[in-house]
Design a protein around this motif. Sequence first.
Motif, PDB file in Angstrom:
ATOM      1  N   TYR A  61       0.837  -1.202   0.000  1.00  0.00           N
ATOM      2  CA  TYR A  61       0.000   0.000   0.000  1.00  0.00           C
ATOM      3  C   TYR A  61       0.875   1.257   0.000  1.00  0.00           C
ATOM      4  CZ  TYR A  61      -3.831  -3.131   1.179  1.00  0.00           C
ATOM      5  OH  TYR A  61      -4.760  -4.146   1.164  1.00  0.00           O
ATOM      6  N   LEU A  65       2.677   0.340   4.868  1.00  0.00           N
ATOM      7  CA  LEU A  65       1.917  -0.901   5.016  1.00  0.00           C
ATOM      8  C   LEU A  65       1.993  -1.783   3.778  1.00  0.00           C
ATOM      9  CD1 LEU A  65      -0.150  -2.410   6.908  1.00  0.00           C
ATOM     10  CD2 LEU A  65      -1.952  -1.237   5.631  1.00  0.00           C
ATOM     11  N   GLU A  67       0.512  -5.993   2.734  1.00  0.00           N
ATOM     12  CA  GLU A  67      -0.390  -7.058   3.195  1.00  0.00           C
ATOM     13  C   GLU A  67      -0.015  -8.385   2.562  1.00  0.00           C
ATOM     14  OE1 GLU A  67      -5.057  -8.453   2.826  1.00  0.00           O
ATOM     15  OE2 GLU A  67      -4.329  -6.760   1.639  1.00  0.00           O
ATOM     16  N   ARG A  69      -1.452 -11.684   1.350  1.00  0.00           N
ATOM     17  CA  ARG A  69      -2.797 -12.084   0.915  1.00  0.00           C
ATOM     18  C   ARG A  69      -2.728 -13.329   0.035  1.00  0.00           C
ATOM     19  NH1 ARG A  69      -5.607  -7.561  -1.032  1.00  0.00           N
ATOM     20  NH2 ARG A  69      -6.589  -8.670  -2.702  1.00  0.00           N
ATOM     21  N   VAL A 102       3.587  -5.028   8.139  1.00  0.00           N
ATOM     22  CA  VAL A 102       2.979  -6.037   7.278  1.00  0.00           C
ATOM     23  C   VAL A 102       1.750  -6.552   8.015  1.00  0.00           C
ATOM     24  CG1 VAL A 102       3.260  -8.256   6.110  1.00  0.00           C
ATOM     25  CG2 VAL A 102       5.200  -6.680   6.272  1.00  0.00           C
ATOM     26  N   CYS A 103       0.628  -6.600   7.304  1.00  0.00           N
ATOM     27  CA  CYS A 103      -0.614  -7.067   7.926  1.00  0.00           C
ATOM     28  C   CYS A 103      -1.176  -8.244   7.147  1.00  0.00           C
ATOM     29  CB  CYS A 103      -1.638  -5.933   7.992  1.00  0.00           C
ATOM     30  SG  CYS A 103      -2.389  -5.503   6.397  1.00  0.00           S
ATOM     31  N   LEU A 104      -2.189  -8.848   7.724  1.00  0.00           N
ATOM     32  CA  LEU A 104      -2.949  -9.908   7.082  1.00  0.00           C
ATOM     33  C   LEU A 104      -4.231 -10.102   7.866  1.00  0.00           C
ATOM     34  CD1 LEU A 104      -2.545 -12.709   8.993  1.00  0.00           C
ATOM     35  CD2 LEU A 104      -0.275 -12.474   8.030  1.00  0.00           C
ATOM     36  N   HIS A 122      -8.916  -4.031  13.453  1.00  0.00           N
ATOM     37  CA  HIS A 122      -9.219  -3.867  12.034  1.00  0.00           C
ATOM     38  C   HIS A 122      -9.118  -2.401  11.622  1.00  0.00           C
ATOM     39  CE1 HIS A 122     -10.933  -7.854  12.630  1.00  0.00           C
ATOM     40  NE2 HIS A 122     -11.061  -7.980  11.319  1.00  0.00           N
ATOM     41  N   LEU A 125      -5.971  -0.811  10.153  1.00  0.00           N
ATOM     42  CA  LEU A 125      -5.499  -1.275   8.840  1.00  0.00           C
ATOM     43  C   LEU A 125      -6.455  -0.775   7.764  1.00  0.00           C
ATOM     44  CD1 LEU A 125      -4.584  -4.822  10.094  1.00  0.00           C
ATOM     45  CD2 LEU A 125      -3.027  -2.888   9.738  1.00  0.00           C
ATOM     46  N   LYS A 128      -6.296  -1.709   3.951  1.00  0.00           N
ATOM     47  CA  LYS A 128      -6.796  -3.058   3.670  1.00  0.00           C
ATOM     48  C   LYS A 128      -8.318  -3.061   3.671  1.00  0.00           C
ATOM     49  CE  LYS A 128      -7.733  -7.502   3.904  1.00  0.00           C
ATOM     50  NZ  LYS A 128      -7.995  -8.259   2.712  1.00  0.00           N
ATOM     51  N   ALA A 146      -7.469  -9.720  12.370  1.00  0.00           N
ATOM     52  CA  ALA A 146      -6.478  -8.829  11.777  1.00  0.00           C
ATOM     53  C   ALA A 146      -5.185  -8.996  12.558  1.00  0.00           C
ATOM     54  CB  ALA A 146      -6.959  -7.389  11.842  1.00  0.00           C
ATOM     55  N   ALA A 148      -0.727  -8.044  12.532  1.00  0.00           N
ATOM     56  CA  ALA A 148       0.307  -7.182  11.956  1.00  0.00           C
ATOM     57  C   ALA A 148       1.634  -7.462  12.630  1.00  0.00           C
ATOM     58  CB  ALA A 148      -0.071  -5.718  12.122  1.00  0.00           C
TER      59      ALA A 148
END
Length: 176
Positions: A61, A65, A67, A69, A102-104, A122, A125, A128, A146, A148
């Motif tokens: 992003y 950030l 992600e 995925r 880094v998120c997911l 959530h 982020l 996302k 969520a 990170a």
Amino acid sequence: MQIRKAELSDARAIHRLIDSFTYDGTLLHRSYLEICENIHTFTIVETEAKQFIGCAALHVYGSHLAEIRSIVVRPGTAGHGAGSLLVQSLLHQAEQAGTKCVCLFTRIPSFFERFHFHVAEHRLLRDKVWKDCLHCSRRNACDETAMAIGELPPLHDSPSTTPIHPQQGGLVQLQL
């Protein structure tokens, strides 16, 4: 097993594997065209004999950030380290790009805790949420956790989006 960046010739195998996990909502649907357009974001894991085992994508992003995925391995190969190789590779890619966080979103947080991901709200982020959650069929009853790793983006640096409200039972509801 070995890891490599995906090539356009991998798009069919990636699409078939992801599609096989969308019918029950495990993964978000990704069209074949979307996978082709974003093939540069995918990393695949394969056997030494070049047999496709699984894939994951790193969506960036911005420097604040990225992600993880569409992380998935073929049924029957889970538990042999392919998922771990994918996560480690994507974390390395994010680090090389200078990404701070880094998120997911996942239904199996225990797997990602091994890599030091932690549960995140959530609402923190927002990139996302803005990209995927507004179009998700489960947006009013999200059952994903969520997570990170790294420095969470400050709310004032994220694009404005719809508020997210926790529901009973651990579900999150987006107010659209």
